[in-house]
Motif scaffolding. Structure first.
Motif, PDB file in Angstrom:
ATOM      1  N   ARG A  59      55.309 -36.787  -9.906  1.00  0.00           N
ATOM      2  CA  ARG A  59      54.942 -38.036  -9.458  1.00  0.00           C
ATOM      3  C   ARG A  59      53.217 -38.118  -9.436  1.00  0.00           C
ATOM      4  O   ARG A  59      52.831 -38.990  -9.717  1.00  0.00           O
ATOM      5  CB  ARG A  59      55.380 -38.051  -7.973  1.00  0.00           C
ATOM      6  N   ALA A  60      52.509 -37.107  -9.304  1.00  0.00           N
ATOM      7  CA  ALA A  60      51.226 -37.328  -9.290  1.00  0.00           C
ATOM      8  C   ALA A  60      50.722 -37.444 -10.810  1.00  0.00           C
ATOM      9  O   ALA A  60      49.935 -38.220 -11.044  1.00  0.00           O
ATOM     10  CB  ALA A  60      50.459 -35.885  -9.095  1.00  0.00           C
ATOM     11  N   LEU A  63      51.163 -41.237 -11.004  1.00  0.00           N
ATOM     12  CA  LEU A  63      50.398 -42.137 -10.356  1.00  0.00           C
ATOM     13  C   LEU A  63      48.811 -41.880 -10.572  1.00  0.00           C
ATOM     14  O   LEU A  63      48.221 -43.098 -10.465  1.00  0.00           O
ATOM     15  CB  LEU A  63      50.253 -41.438  -8.635  1.00  0.00           C
ATOM     16  N   THR A  64      48.707 -40.865 -11.266  1.00  0.00           N
ATOM     17  CA  THR A  64      47.164 -40.685 -11.442  1.00  0.00           C
ATOM     18  C   THR A  64      46.859 -40.416 -12.699  1.00  0.00           C
ATOM     19  O   THR A  64      47.121 -39.096 -13.364  1.00  0.00           O
ATOM     20  CB  THR A  64      46.551 -39.674 -10.584  1.00  0.00           C
ATOM     21  N   GLU A  67      42.249 -38.941 -16.536  1.00  0.00           N
ATOM     22  CA  GLU A  67      40.859 -39.446 -16.323  1.00  0.00           C
ATOM     23  C   GLU A  67      40.583 -39.740 -14.840  1.00  0.00           C
ATOM     24  O   GLU A  67      39.189 -39.217 -14.583  1.00  0.00           O
ATOM     25  CB  GLU A  67      40.717 -40.833 -17.108  1.00  0.00           C
ATOM     26  N   LYS A  68      41.170 -40.022 -14.083  1.00  0.00           N
ATOM     27  CA  LYS A  68      41.095 -40.004 -12.534  1.00  0.00           C
ATOM     28  C   LYS A  68      41.303 -38.630 -11.879  1.00  0.00           C
ATOM     29  O   LYS A  68      40.971 -38.866 -10.700  1.00  0.00           O
ATOM     30  CB  LYS A  68      41.994 -41.104 -12.290  1.00  0.00           C
ATOM     31  N   ALA A  69      42.068 -37.851 -12.519  1.00  0.00           N
ATOM     32  CA  ALA A  69      42.277 -36.495 -11.901  1.00  0.00           C
ATOM     33  C   ALA A  69      41.544 -35.226 -12.244  1.00  0.00           C
ATOM     34  O   ALA A  69      41.292 -34.192 -11.421  1.00  0.00           O
ATOM     35  CB  ALA A  69      43.609 -36.214 -11.756  1.00  0.00           C
ATOM     36  N   ARG A  72      45.175 -32.200 -12.552  1.00  0.00           N
ATOM     37  CA  ARG A  72      46.142 -32.716 -11.583  1.00  0.00           C
ATOM     38  C   ARG A  72      46.672 -31.679 -11.058  1.00  0.00           C
ATOM     39  O   ARG A  72      47.677 -30.892 -11.519  1.00  0.00           O
ATOM     40  CB  ARG A  72      47.223 -33.508 -12.668  1.00  0.00           C
TER      41      ARG A  72
ATOM     42  N   SER D   2      33.119 -40.815 -15.036  1.00  0.00           N
ATOM     43  CA  SER D   2      33.810 -41.643 -14.262  1.00  0.00           C
ATOM     44  C   SER D   2      34.532 -41.146 -12.955  1.00  0.00           C
ATOM     45  O   SER D   2      34.491 -39.875 -12.690  1.00  0.00           O
ATOM     46  CB  SER D   2      35.110 -42.368 -14.965  1.00  0.00           C
ATOM     47  N   GLY D   3      34.309 -41.960 -11.802  1.00  0.00           N
ATOM     48  CA  GLY D   3      34.835 -41.372 -10.391  1.00  0.00           C
ATOM     49  C   GLY D   3      36.136 -41.072 -10.807  1.00  0.00           C
ATOM     50  O   GLY D   3      37.079 -41.453 -11.477  1.00  0.00           O
ATOM     51  N   LEU D   4      36.467 -40.116  -9.829  1.00  0.00           N
ATOM     52  CA  LEU D   4      37.925 -39.619  -9.630  1.00  0.00           C
ATOM     53  C   LEU D   4      38.707 -40.310  -8.486  1.00  0.00           C
ATOM     54  O   LEU D   4      38.019 -41.053  -7.837  1.00  0.00           O
ATOM     55  CB  LEU D   4      37.808 -37.928  -9.079  1.00  0.00           C
ATOM     56  N   GLY D   5      39.873 -40.296  -8.837  1.00  0.00           N
ATOM     57  CA  GLY D   5      40.702 -40.919  -7.795  1.00  0.00           C
ATOM     58  C   GLY D   5      40.486 -40.451  -6.222  1.00  0.00           C
ATOM     59  O   GLY D   5      40.140 -39.529  -6.163  1.00  0.00           O
ATOM     60  N   LEU D  10      46.065 -43.193  -3.107  1.00  0.00           N
ATOM     61  CA  LEU D  10      47.587 -42.610  -3.112  1.00  0.00           C
ATOM     62  C   LEU D  10      48.447 -43.382  -2.115  1.00  0.00           C
ATOM     63  O   LEU D  10      48.049 -43.608  -1.156  1.00  0.00           O
ATOM     64  CB  LEU D  10      47.492 -41.217  -2.750  1.00  0.00           C
ATOM     65  N   PRO D  11      49.734 -43.577  -2.632  1.00  0.00           N
ATOM     66  CA  PRO D  11      50.755 -44.512  -1.685  1.00  0.00           C
ATOM     67  C   PRO D  11      50.804 -43.578  -0.486  1.00  0.00           C
ATOM     68  O   PRO D  11      50.935 -42.183  -0.541  1.00  0.00           O
ATOM     69  CB  PRO D  11      51.782 -44.404  -2.436  1.00  0.00           C
ATOM     70  N   TYR D  14      53.778 -40.785  -0.385  1.00  0.00           N
ATOM     71  CA  TYR D  14      53.305 -39.763  -1.288  1.00  0.00           C
ATOM     72  C   TYR D  14      52.503 -38.696  -0.380  1.00  0.00           C
ATOM     73  O   TYR D  14      52.748 -37.782  -0.380  1.00  0.00           O
ATOM     74  CB  TYR D  14      52.641 -40.494  -2.373  1.00  0.00           C
ATOM     75  N   LEU D  26      44.145 -31.983  -5.118  1.00  0.00           N
ATOM     76  CA  LEU D  26      42.887 -31.609  -5.210  1.00  0.00           C
ATOM     77  C   LEU D  26      41.797 -32.513  -5.908  1.00  0.00           C
ATOM     78  O   LEU D  26      40.642 -32.499  -5.267  1.00  0.00           O
ATOM     79  CB  LEU D  26      43.079 -30.550  -6.539  1.00  0.00           C
ATOM     80  N   TRP D  27      42.445 -33.738  -6.639  1.00  0.00           N
ATOM     81  CA  TRP D  27      41.215 -34.532  -7.270  1.00  0.00           C
ATOM     82  C   TRP D  27      40.317 -35.462  -6.284  1.00  0.00           C
ATOM     83  O   TRP D  27      39.120 -35.308  -6.746  1.00  0.00           O
ATOM     84  CB  TRP D  27      41.799 -35.200  -8.618  1.00  0.00           C
ATOM     85  N   LEU D  30      37.714 -32.399  -5.478  1.00  0.00           N
ATOM     86  CA  LEU D  30      37.547 -31.585  -6.682  1.00  0.00           C
ATOM     87  C   LEU D  30      35.831 -31.441  -6.869  1.00  0.00           C
ATOM     88  O   LEU D  30      35.334 -30.477  -6.728  1.00  0.00           O
ATOM     89  CB  LEU D  30      37.757 -32.166  -8.017  1.00  0.00           C
TER      90      LEU D  30
END
Lengths: 347, 347, 347, 347
Positions: A59-60, A63-64, A67-69, A72, D2-5, D10-11, D14, D26-27, D30
């Motif tokens: 699911r991660a 969701l992500t 590039e955003k993680a 992961r 770019s910035g990470l999530g 996150l919902p 979740y 982790l992200w 991170l």
């Protein structure tokens, strides 16, 4: 032993003066910092079930975007070590990492050391210092402190691997950082260290002509480990652990500087009780099912589950299947404790 | 550099007085003891042909019963080192030993270290510290300094092996002796170290819990060495020696303290020129045929022949067969020279 | 044990064939090469009296100009090791070297390692790798394998020192040679290593930042050694040897690779009986007088005498002076025997 | 980059599921765990003034009887590491301990290692494994992991010393504990290791016959260290630190397993700028006055003050007195970082 003085027994002005001087009185905290006879352990025996983690990890992926993680990863967090502790055991970081087909982790290196132990999926690979290493279920891949590495995925299904890092120690010491680099030039000898180091007791002659390499072997294929466990089983009495350590073939020392790695085989129906050690550990199930009894607490496990074992713990491991062996991958902090001089085998 | 004084230039009474005092003038012998730029080598490049030695060894079996010989061994004697020199090279004793069916060498141990490298025959075995080790063509068996060992022969044909000992060094230092003992109790795990140490990079976990064993692995089967040479060949450029050193798997150091052992493969038609080294060496042909050029002298060899290589020599080794690899077993004194601090790789 | 066959029992044609093939039968010589229970020692206990050697050495100065001698050295020759043996003990070369005012030994280096232990005279010096080292009675100066060194004499009287070299071993291995070089540029920090390494337990901080130097300390002044012996004496029970080993301060290992050096103090009237060892040794008297009993043979000694001790010998050393201590300088081959794996402390 | 999530993206369901499974994404963390190019340091440069701490420590003596304090210690707490952090630097525990005449700390041992560096007072002593060690200003006393020790005070004035422990690391790893024991039998050779180990390059001969002792030397008297600093000064160029490391004389390695100790001398008016290192450190002023510039922040110091230096810091140390040298005692975590493989000297 009479009780020690508490912080509340000190006059407020005195406490204020201490605080203004950036000092603390030791005695109210002495017993917590230095308990009698056994460490005050906060880490707890925990089991993480793969059947819970796998869907969460997939699911991660939804969701992500990568590039955003960047990575992961779901980090195993031992609840005894406080909320948001990125530690499965006091010195051990364990993450489950998902990499989807076509994804790529660019070239970098960092002061913590990491290993990757493959849980599922085909087509993943890691490039370390120009050597491209395939990743199959159960393979152990080293990405040691300071070595350039990048990951990729040329297959069709999700690849999931377990990351084990010495990050807690490096981070506590305020020495953790990462450097990004240009993509590596890949040598045209993929997996070459596999062909250089085959057989125990045989080294390339030139290894004797130079100082030992710190990381001559970068991949430990599970197929080979499994076979070697079966060989070792033939000369190991029942009830004694059949256990192989991953080492540097040029020195016989642990393959990584802080964390130790080994593979365990429990024969059908077998129970083993290793001696009580000052180390903490994480066990990951490669195949099979069974139970761990840790300081009196029983945790059942099956394939791809992961278990935390605190320091100084009493441990019994049982293979509950009377017909098939079970295989565990173990991470511990024995190299660190040995080098720092406080490793103990108790019992 | 003008000539130094000679012994004859000294007055006779003075020479007599020196002699009576147990002293010698250095200067007449200085240049011999300490020549310029390169050692004064007496050892010569020599080839011993197995087709000559084998009949002589079998005849020794007829001429001398084992009770009169104790060990039925022909010693390779480098003619440059003087008559009756029990040295194939300055630091290396090589013997060819014959053992006939049913013969037995009782339990003993000695201060020199020995290895046995099997040339022909089936059914021979050595027992070292209670572990019974089978001996097949090309196998290397260690019987190190101070360890109990006994030999036997349960087959039907003559067994011949090559003995390599560090006897010249131990003997020069007046430290060579032997002790006889009661027959060993043989453990019911024949050849067990083979199953404990299989794969480069994997050690029994308990090896990390104790000090490294000095001799954990006692037999290096040729079948395994040959396979590992072929693997190594895949990542070795043509013209570079494909060479594997026999090492202690718990430390990565040479398997014996004074002499070093390695296996070489020359690919079909290949010529290799190792760097000039300060060591002396003996090469024994396991399979194949070829030529060695040593300091300009050419020596041809075929299966089971043995060749001496002096210190500081220029060496070229050529496989003259365009279709099959050839395999050599090498004995050198590199471990001794490295430990004593004068090992050199020249040019 | 029945007698083994002799060479004479073999048919003449067979002996001829063996000889033509450059091989020897082992069994006639087996017992000599590998005797039971104790080495066959040829080296004998010997005492060299300085009152004999000194005049002989001075006469060498008259008879042979330095150009014809290069080194004006009388070599102690153990009569048990054969005529012209340049060995005081199996692995130990000892020479007494005379250098006259104004003489100079030009810059060179060699594969054997040497030390110089000063017997008498002022104004001598050695330059090692650019560091100029003064030489006074009892000082130990290292000129290790491969390091550039040159000697000189700026005083007014003869200087005599004792040379100890590992030449027998290097020479037997056909690895002994010498290289001459341009005169060294002398750094303007004479004897600097003395000021860097003062006190046990303290090292220049940068020594921890780099690999240990092989020879960080090049001179061991007798004045310091003597003081340290007196300190050690205070915590050593009577009858136990007060003995200090010369070591590398960065590693604690013996200061030279093959031969070991130590200083012994016998307190007034004291007798010590060190354990029987597999090593051979040479003792040189720095101050005092006494007796050595070696394998039952008694040798008296006084200042500047030198004594050879065979391997595996029973030794008792007695200071016969009831009022003054006596000091001995010891050379042994323990480092060699330890590294090569056959060092033993017996009984 | 770019910035990470973030965790908030996150919902909630979740996040709840992750939390229930004892895992963390982790992200969002991170970059904090693994920053780019340089560690994220929380420890700050701090100076603790002895003129503030001394009265506070003496008042602790009045407020809290030794029975209620067990150890009367004020712990230096680096404010950057959080409230109540018992750490002066990430890996370094520093305490100031007061012991009053007649007080006594009973025999015990613990898994952390400690050293004591005496700040003021006479008559204190420590007994380690039966050896009674006097304590004078500037002396360093080792009480290593697992060794029995007890303290006492036979003088008339308060004794204050600085404790340096590796407690942060041992505690983080959940391996810290203490054992109490019966009072030690004191041998009648007080301070004997002082007389055994005097001079760099000389070891008791028997030290070569056995495995190196882990802690052969237990006291490093300041008087000796100060003299050795002055010697070293003579061969150290101006502007280069005159610095001596406290080592094990039998191995040349750091005297303790995790923390490193050294003594620094700044010559009159001298400024030194050591290279930037990955280690953190604490500096304690033994004599003199000056300034430290740490990552641009200037901290003045005078006798008995203590200063924290973070990892990866730029440091300049200046002796502001143009006529007298100043002496510093340094504690760092270099041994730990070197053994664990991430020690770096930067720029």
């Amino acid at each position: 032993m009479s009780g020690l003085g508490t912080i509340d027994e000190l006059p407020p002005d005195y406490r204020q003066a201490l605080s203004a001087s950036n000092v603390l009185p030791l005695w109210p905290s002495l017993r917590a910092a230095l308990p009698y006879d056994k460490p005050a352990r906060r880490a707890r025996p925990v089991a993480w079930r793969y059947r819970d983690l796998r869907p969460a990890l997939l699911r991660a992926g939804e969701l992500t975007p990568i590039e955003k993680a960047e990575r992961r990863v779901l980090v195993l967090s031992n609840p005894g070590l406080g909320p948001d502790a990125m530690r499965a055991a006091p010195a051990i970081f364990i993450g489950l990492q998902l990499i989807l087909p076509g994804e790529f982790a660019p070239n970098h290196r960092h002061s913590p050391s990491a290993v990757r132990f493959v849980i599922e999926g085909k087509g993943g690979y890691t490039v370390v210092q120009g050597e491209k290493l395939p990743m199959e279920k159960g393979d152990l891949i080293l990405t040691p402190s300071g070595l350039w590495h990048q990951h990729g995925h040329e297959g069709k299904e999700p690849v999931i691997w377990l990351d084990a890092l010495d990050l807690p120690t490096i981070n506590t010491l305020e020495a953790s950082y990462c450097v990004e680099g240009e993509p590596q030039a890949i040598r045209n000898e993929p997996d070459a260290s596999q062909t250089r180091f085959r057989r125990a007791g045989l080294l390339p002659y030139q290894a004797l002509e130079t100082a030992p390499a710190r990381y001559p072997l970068l991949r430990y294929p599970w197929r080979e480990v499994r076979e070697a466990l079966h060989s070792l089983s033939g000369v190991t009495p029942t009830g004694k652990a059949v256990q192989l350590a991953y080492v540097n073939p040029e020195t016989g020392a642990e393959c990584m500087p802080i964390l130790g790695f080994s593979a365990l085989m429990l024969r059908p129906g077998e129970t083993v009780a290793p001696p009580r050690r000052s180390t903490s550990a994480v066990l990951h199930v490669v195949e099979g099912e069974g139970e761990a009894e840790i300081d009196g607490e029983t945790l059942a496990w099956s394939e791809s589950d992961t278990i935390a074992v605190p320091t100084h713990a009493d441990v019994r491991l049982a293979n509950r299947n009377p017909r098939k062996p079970t295989y565990l991958f173990q991470v511990d902090d024995a190299p660190l404790q040995k080098k720092l001089g406080f490793y103990e085998v108790l019992n």
